[in-house]
Design a protein around this motif. Structure first.
Motif, PDB file in Angstrom:
ATOM      1  N   THR A   1       0.973  -1.500   0.004  1.00  0.00           N
ATOM      2  CA  THR A   1       0.087   0.175  -0.054  1.00  0.00           C
ATOM      3  C   THR A   1       1.053   1.065   0.135  1.00  0.00           C
ATOM      4  O   THR A   1       0.271   2.062  -0.055  1.00  0.00           O
ATOM      5  N   PHE A   2       2.236   0.975   0.078  1.00  0.00           N
ATOM      6  CA  PHE A   2       2.959   2.716   0.287  1.00  0.00           C
ATOM      7  C   PHE A   2       3.763   2.299  -0.971  1.00  0.00           C
ATOM      8  O   PHE A   2       4.500   1.528  -1.580  1.00  0.00           O
ATOM      9  N   GLY A   3       4.644   3.220  -1.410  1.00  0.00           N
ATOM     10  CA  GLY A   3       6.046   3.756  -1.969  1.00  0.00           C
ATOM     11  C   GLY A   3       6.345   4.411  -1.708  1.00  0.00           C
ATOM     12  O   GLY A   3       6.156   5.304  -0.303  1.00  0.00           O
ATOM     13  N   THR A   4       7.998   4.344  -1.876  1.00  0.00           N
ATOM     14  CA  THR A   4       8.991   5.556  -1.126  1.00  0.00           C
ATOM     15  C   THR A   4      10.007   5.907  -2.498  1.00  0.00           C
ATOM     16  O   THR A   4       9.703   5.621  -3.403  1.00  0.00           O
TER      17      THR A   4
ATOM     18  N   SER B   1       6.408   9.683  11.662  1.00  0.00           N
ATOM     19  CA  SER B   1       4.824  10.062  11.022  1.00  0.00           C
ATOM     20  C   SER B   1       3.820  11.037  11.704  1.00  0.00           C
ATOM     21  O   SER B   1       4.050  11.270  12.210  1.00  0.00           O
ATOM     22  N   GLY B   2       3.352  10.676   9.766  1.00  0.00           N
ATOM     23  CA  GLY B   2       1.972  11.439  10.610  1.00  0.00           C
ATOM     24  C   GLY B   2       0.887  11.512   9.352  1.00  0.00           C
ATOM     25  O   GLY B   2       1.563  10.627   8.544  1.00  0.00           O
ATOM     26  N   ARG B   3       0.070  11.820   9.067  1.00  0.00           N
ATOM     27  CA  ARG B   3      -0.557  11.647   8.184  1.00  0.00           C
ATOM     28  C   ARG B   3      -0.757  11.115   7.117  1.00  0.00           C
ATOM     29  O   ARG B   3      -1.229  11.051   6.112  1.00  0.00           O
ATOM     30  N   GLU B   4       0.049  12.393   6.570  1.00  0.00           N
ATOM     31  CA  GLU B   4       0.877  12.662   4.717  1.00  0.00           C
ATOM     32  C   GLU B   4       1.683  11.467   4.870  1.00  0.00           C
ATOM     33  O   GLU B   4       1.725  11.082   3.290  1.00  0.00           O
ATOM     34  N   GLY B   5       2.732  10.799   5.267  1.00  0.00           N
ATOM     35  CA  GLY B   5       2.752   9.761   5.312  1.00  0.00           C
ATOM     36  C   GLY B   5       3.714   9.346   6.369  1.00  0.00           C
ATOM     37  O   GLY B   5       3.982   9.564   7.895  1.00  0.00           O
ATOM     38  N   ALA B   6       5.137   9.004   5.728  1.00  0.00           N
ATOM     39  CA  ALA B   6       6.267   8.931   6.641  1.00  0.00           C
ATOM     40  C   ALA B   6       7.825   9.638   6.044  1.00  0.00           C
ATOM     41  O   ALA B   6       7.995   9.316   5.285  1.00  0.00           O
ATOM     42  N   CYS B   7       8.418   9.790   7.010  1.00  0.00           N
ATOM     43  CA  CYS B   7       9.831  10.104   5.892  1.00  0.00           C
ATOM     44  C   CYS B   7      10.911   9.404   7.163  1.00  0.00           C
ATOM     45  O   CYS B   7      11.127   9.801   8.732  1.00  0.00           O
ATOM     46  N   GLY B   8      12.226   9.374   6.993  1.00  0.00           N
ATOM     47  CA  GLY B   8      12.820   8.534   7.591  1.00  0.00           C
ATOM     48  C   GLY B   8      14.415   9.019   7.136  1.00  0.00           C
ATOM     49  O   GLY B   8      14.352   9.256   6.284  1.00  0.00           O
TER      50      GLY B   8
ATOM     51  N   LEU C   1      23.382  11.295   3.379  1.00  0.00           N
ATOM     52  CA  LEU C   1      22.511  11.366   4.709  1.00  0.00           C
ATOM     53  C   LEU C   1      21.583  10.794   3.321  1.00  0.00           C
ATOM     54  O   LEU C   1      20.801  11.190   2.275  1.00  0.00           O
ATOM     55  N   GLN C   2      20.589   9.655   4.043  1.00  0.00           N
ATOM     56  CA  GLN C   2      20.165   8.131   3.535  1.00  0.00           C
ATOM     57  C   GLN C   2      18.570   9.117   4.090  1.00  0.00           C
ATOM     58  O   GLN C   2      18.405   9.071   5.267  1.00  0.00           O
ATOM     59  N   TRP C   3      18.204   9.384   2.505  1.00  0.00           N
ATOM     60  CA  TRP C   3      16.793  10.117   3.383  1.00  0.00           C
ATOM     61  C   TRP C   3      14.341   9.861   2.632  1.00  0.00           C
ATOM     62  O   TRP C   3      15.518   9.414   1.172  1.00  0.00           O
ATOM     63  N   TRP C   4      14.270   9.443   2.961  1.00  0.00           N
ATOM     64  CA  TRP C   4      13.478   8.822   1.761  1.00  0.00           C
ATOM     65  C   TRP C   4      11.827   9.389   2.851  1.00  0.00           C
ATOM     66  O   TRP C   4      11.726   9.689   3.882  1.00  0.00           O
ATOM     67  N   PHE C   5      10.342   9.375   1.995  1.00  0.00           N
ATOM     68  CA  PHE C   5       9.101   9.894   2.238  1.00  0.00           C
ATOM     69  C   PHE C   5       8.536   8.308   1.691  1.00  0.00           C
ATOM     70  O   PHE C   5       8.411   8.718   0.338  1.00  0.00           O
ATOM     71  N   ASP C   6       7.506   7.712   2.438  1.00  0.00           N
ATOM     72  CA  ASP C   6       6.900   7.021   2.494  1.00  0.00           C
ATOM     73  C   ASP C   6       5.582   7.399   1.937  1.00  0.00           C
ATOM     74  O   ASP C   6       4.940   8.438   2.657  1.00  0.00           O
TER      75      ASP C   6
END
Length: 377
Positions: free
Chosen positions: A171-174, A195-202, A211-216
């Motif tokens: 159900t998610f993509g990154t 994490s929040g309603r919009e998704g997640a950030c790492g 820096l490795q960064w991502w948004f789900d």
């Protein structure tokens, strides 16, 4: 024994090292024209580093040690913390973030010349009378006693064994990037999950100023790809607490890479006869636990251990490997499919989890860390 490995990613390289150490003859066929250099970064947990140590692979001088993971709300409140250094103290192996290209380079170092054949795209696999044959797109073939499918999410070997349609979208993509971003966390041993309603950030430091960064985000294969993905990420996540806006401000479109999450139901028996699977070919899963590469390394370690026993029936050793791995990998896969990176547990409840919970979870995930010689140390 003579063993064919299809795929020269983390799994293919790791199992090749394990089999060579046990005295087997190995040939690796990889469809890419050369060594892989993409894929951003991975987190090598204590269980993965323990396997690498057994394979004679050192990560000294690359990557960054991770000692703590803090989960935050989108407005900066602490949900929970995990003391990753505790796992390192318990098991003797650190957790380390490393660019995938550097991990692959270390795994390939010291392999015999001629072991890896690039530009060899496997198209079919057959077995008969105790031998396995792989046929390639150029019409060439190779035959051996055993064949290991380490050819990833789109595995040709898996399709031969299981048929089509066994890997499904999650159900998610990154959206992810690996880039030099000059903020405080980049030079720490701290990993953030927000994490929040919009998704997640790492956010995960990888060493060398990277820096490795991502948004789900919610995703399905039918969704159209945004024309300006970075602008869309800034619109969706730009109001989150620091350091998310700073990361988005420093990122460029050229940094971005997208992948949709997929999974398959883990099977107790993944192979047939003298063929088996390791890594994503056997257990494609979302990346939300950060265990994908680690479980692949565990596969290679257990398979190498089984084939070192020298049984007269090598197919039986493959089934023993599959039986040994099933309880661990099925647990990891079930948890990963639930997208824990996107859980929004209220901080007052999340803080009830002990900071050392990851130490316990690693033991449940790992064949290597629960070996008697390690467990008693």
């Amino acid at each position: 024994m003579d063993v064919l490995v299809i795929g020269a990613g983390v799994g293919g390289l790791a199992v090749s090292r394990a089999l060579l150490a046990a005295g087997h003859r190995v040939r690796v066929h990889e469809q890419a024209p050369g060594p892989r250099t993409g894929g951003k970064a991975v987190l090598v947990w204590s269980n993965g580093n323990a396997v690498l140590a057994d394979l004679g692979v050192s990560l000294d001088g690359v990557g960054a040690r991770i000692d703590r993971i803090d989960a935050l709300t989108h407005d900066g409140r602490l949900r929970t913390s995990m003391d990753i250094a505790h796992a390192a103290d318990r098991y003797g192996f650190v957790t380390q973030a490393i660019a995938r290209r550097d991990l692959q380079r270390r795994l390939a170092e010291g392999l015999p010349d001629g072991l890896l054949r690039y530009g060899a795209s496997c198209r079919a696999v057959t077995q008969d009378q105790g031998r396995v044959t792989a046929t390639f797109s150029d019409g060439s073939t190779d035959t051996a006693d055993l064949l290991i499918g380490a050819d990833g999410h789109h595995s040709v070997v898996r399709r031969h064994l299981w048929g089509e349609g066994t890997v499904r979208p999650a159900t998610f993509g990154t959206w992810q990037g690996l880039s030099p971003i000059d903020i405080d966390i980049t030079d720490t041993a701290r990993h953030l999950m927000i994490s929040g309603r919009e998704g997640a950030c790492g956010l995960m430091p990888v060493g060398g100023g990277l820096l490795q960064w991502w948004f789900d985000v919610r995703w399905s294969p039918a969704d159209p790809r945004p024309a300006a993905p970075l602008a869309e990420l800034r619109r969706r996540f730009g109001h989150w607490a620091s350091p998310v806006p700073e990361v988005l401000a420093a990122a460029t479109e050229g940094d971005l890479e997208f992948f949709g999450h997929h999974w398959n139901k883990v099977r107790p028996v993944v192979g047939e006869g003298r063929i088996t699977l390791i890594g994503d070919a056997a257990h494609t899963m979302p990346p939300t636990l950060g265990q994908g590469a680690n479980q692949t390394l565990e596969d290679a370690w257990v398979l190498g251990r089984e084939l070192a026993k020298g049984d007269d029936d090598p197919a039986a050793r493959l089934r023993a490997y599959e039986k040994d791995r099933y309880p661990r990998i099925s647990l990891v896969s079930r948890l990963a499919r639930r997208n824990p990176a996107n859980w929004r547990t209220p901080p007052i409840l999340a803080r009830l989890f002990p900071e050392t919970i990851q130490t316990t979870m690693l033991a449940r995930f790992s064949n290597r860390l629960t070996e008697p010689a390690v467990h008693s140390s």
